[in-house]
Design an enzyme around this catalytic site. Structure first.
Site, PDB file in Angstrom:
ATOM      1  N   LYS A   1      22.136 -13.474   2.133  1.00  0.00           N
ATOM      2  CA  LYS A   1      22.378 -13.861   3.529  1.00  0.00           C
ATOM      3  C   LYS A   1      23.038 -15.233   3.635  1.00  0.00           C
ATOM      4  CE  LYS A   1      18.039 -13.550   4.857  1.00  0.00           C
ATOM      5  NZ  LYS A   1      17.317 -13.143   3.646  1.00  0.00           N
TER       6      LYS A   1
ATOM      7  N   ARG B   1      18.100 -18.323  -8.842  1.00  0.00           N
ATOM      8  CA  ARG B   1      18.731 -19.125  -7.785  1.00  0.00           C
ATOM      9  C   ARG B   1      18.363 -20.599  -7.902  1.00  0.00           C
ATOM     10  NH1 ARG B   1      18.189 -17.355  -1.558  1.00  0.00           N
ATOM     11  NH2 ARG B   1      15.971 -17.767  -1.741  1.00  0.00           N
TER      12      ARG B   1
ATOM     13  N   ARG C   1      12.649 -13.000  12.781  1.00  0.00           N
ATOM     14  CA  ARG C   1      11.951 -12.455  11.622  1.00  0.00           C
ATOM     15  C   ARG C   1      10.796 -11.561  12.009  1.00  0.00           C
ATOM     16  NH1 ARG C   1      13.522 -16.318   7.440  1.00  0.00           N
ATOM     17  NH2 ARG C   1      12.495 -15.975   5.477  1.00  0.00           N
TER      18      ARG C   1
ATOM     19  N   ARG D   1       6.500 -12.946   0.218  1.00  0.00           N
ATOM     20  CA  ARG D   1       7.639 -12.938   1.141  1.00  0.00           C
ATOM     21  C   ARG D   1       8.217 -11.532   1.292  1.00  0.00           C
ATOM     22  NH1 ARG D   1      11.433 -16.858  -1.542  1.00  0.00           N
ATOM     23  NH2 ARG D   1      12.665 -16.923   0.366  1.00  0.00           N
TER      24      ARG D   1
ATOM     25  N   ARG E   1      13.704 -23.402  -5.566  1.00  0.00           N
ATOM     26  CA  ARG E   1      12.893 -23.551  -4.357  1.00  0.00           C
ATOM     27  C   ARG E   1      11.449 -23.217  -4.668  1.00  0.00           C
ATOM     28  NH1 ARG E   1      15.995 -20.330   0.392  1.00  0.00           N
ATOM     29  NH2 ARG E   1      13.840 -19.787   0.862  1.00  0.00           N
TER      30      ARG E   1
END
Ligand code: AMP
Length: 212
Positions: A16, A125, A91, A169, A158
């Site tokens: 995204k 990531r 969300r 999540r 992160r």
């Protein structure tokens, strides 16, 4: 003039943020990414940052009263009057109801990828601790190890991309965010895109749907 009010959906790591940035450059639209807003507050050690820090680290959602207020206030700004790209909002159904009262979305994209790919991508990531640029150790590495190409900031994993938070999540996405997609599907606004394709191909599919 066409006004595009776009929201990108997809589980964590579906691309995204990357697509939002590319769309923003192509269509000259501002991005509103709630995760980025919260990360900035945490970094600046503001009251809000202190309030949301442990929730985010733990992979939980920030309460709607806080998130909705921030987004709606932000969207009133001059910068968003000719359209925008939302990344990470709405969300859940409560958030989409509030958004739709003032700002009906024109395009909703669902970037689809499997859970195994999510886990692989998130552990790969790295984000710049200074400017938020996104890298991947395998697909899009920085030129110099652990250093951002654009601002020399340190690249970090992160907190919520650590394995403990990822499953949480993913569960929240399934339970709370998928119903939002059903809400927009009923309005005929959702375009599904195969998020496992290359970054360029995902972008091409999204642009085709926007320009249709
Ligand atoms: P993201 O960068 O979109 O994955 O967001 C990182 C974290 O920020 C999420 O795991 C939540 O804790 C929080 N967050 C971001 N957007 C929202 C939202 N719309 N509602 C509630 N919490 C959010």
């Amino acid at each position: 003039m066409n006004i595009f009010k776009i929201a990108l959906f997809g589980s964590q790591g579906s691309g995204k943020g990357t697509q939002a940035k590319m769309l923003s450059e192509k269509y000259n639209l501002p991005i509103l990414a709630t995760g980025d807003i919260f990360r900035k507050e945490i970094k600046n050690e503001t009251d809000l940052g202190k309030l949301v820090s442990s929730l985010i680290k733990d992979g939980k959602l920030v309460p709607d009263e806080i998130t909705v207020k921030i987004v709606l206030r932000e969207l009133c700004g001059e910068k968003y009057k000719n359209g925008f790209i939302l990344d990470g909002f709405p969300r859940n159904i409560a958030q989409s109801n509030e958004l739709e009262k003032e700002n009906g979305l024109t395009h909703v994209f669902e970037l689809e990828i499997g859970d195994e790919e999510v886990k692989r991508r998130l552990s790969d990531r790295r984000i710049c601790s200074k400017c938020g640029a996104i890298y991947s150790l395998t697909v899009k590495p920085s030129k110099q190890e652990s250093i951002c190409d654009s601002c020399d900031g340190a690249l970090i994993l992160r907190e919520d991309d650590k394995p403990e938070a990822i499953q949480k999540r993913l569960n929240i996405y399934r339970k709370e965010t998928k119903p939002v997609l059903n809400f927009y599907k009923e309005k005929g606004k959702v375009v599904k895109v195969d998020g496992a394709q290359s970054i360029e191909k995902v972008f091409e599919d999204i642009c085709k749907a926007i320009e249709k």
